[in-house]
Write a protein that holds these residues in place. Structure first.
Motif, short mmCIF file in Angstrom:
data_model
loop_
_atom_site.label_atom_id
_atom_site.label_comp_id
_atom_site.label_asym_id
_atom_site.label_seq_id
_atom_site.Cartn_x
_atom_site.Cartn_y
_atom_site.Cartn_z
N GLU A 167 9.83 93.45 32.54
CA GLU A 167 9.42 93.80 31.17
C GLU A 167 9.59 92.61 30.24
O GLU A 167 8.74 92.33 29.39
N LEU A 168 10.66 91.88 30.40
CA LEU A 168 10.91 90.69 29.59
C LEU A 168 9.82 89.64 29.83
O LEU A 168 9.31 89.06 28.87
N SER A 189 15.14 91.75 26.43
CA SER A 189 13.85 92.42 26.49
C SER A 189 13.57 93.17 25.19
O SER A 189 12.46 93.11 24.65
N GLU A 190 14.55 93.90 24.68
CA GLU A 190 14.39 94.62 23.42
C GLU A 190 14.14 93.66 22.26
O GLU A 190 13.33 93.93 21.37
N MET A 191 14.82 92.53 22.27
CA MET A 191 14.61 91.53 21.22
C MET A 191 13.19 90.97 21.27
O MET A 191 12.58 90.75 20.23
N MET A 192 12.66 90.76 22.47
CA MET A 192 11.29 90.27 22.59
C MET A 192 10.29 91.32 22.14
O MET A 192 9.26 90.99 21.55
N HIS A 193 10.59 92.59 22.38
CA HIS A 193 9.73 93.66 21.86
C HIS A 193 9.72 93.64 20.33
O HIS A 193 8.66 93.79 19.71
N LEU A 194 10.88 93.45 19.75
CA LEU A 194 10.98 93.37 18.29
C LEU A 194 10.22 92.16 17.76
O LEU A 194 9.51 92.24 16.76
N LEU A 195 10.34 91.03 18.44
CA LEU A 195 9.61 89.83 18.04
C LEU A 195 8.11 90.06 18.12
O LEU A 195 7.36 89.65 17.23
N ASN A 196 7.66 90.76 19.14
CA ASN A 196 6.25 91.09 19.28
C ASN A 196 5.79 91.97 18.11
O ASN A 196 4.72 91.75 17.54
#
Length: 92
Positions: A68-69, A8-15
């Motif tokens: 969230e993910l 989930s944190e990685m997807m936030h960073l990708l966003n």
């Protein structure tokens, strides 16, 4: 559970990278999106995580991270789809 939180944190960073003003971040985000979702063998594990979830078998924190993910993944994919649409005015 920790893996889903990290994903989930990685997807936030990708966003954040995808929506960045820095062209290098945008190029890197596009490459990651291609690898995760659009490649010949996509690495996206979201569908497996969702299909394996069962009520009462995981913690509430895990479920919140999974939701969230899903939200962030769909947000990034939707933004990419909108950017790939042709401009109705014919502009590039």
């Amino acid at each position: 559970a920790q893996t889903v939180a990290l994903y989930s944190e990685m997807m936030h960073l990708l966003n954040d990278m995808y929506n960045s003003e820095d062209s290098t971040d945008n190029i890197m985000a596009m490459g990651l999106l291609d690898r995760l979702f659009y490649g010949s063998e996509p690495l996206d594990r979201l569908s497996k995580l969702l299909s394996r979830w069962a009520p009462g078998t995981t913690t509430r924190e895990y479920l919140c991270d999974l939701v969230e993910l899903c939200h962030v993944s769909l947000k990034v994919l939707d933004a990419n789809a909108q950017n790939c649409l042709p401009d109705p005015m014919g502009r590039i």
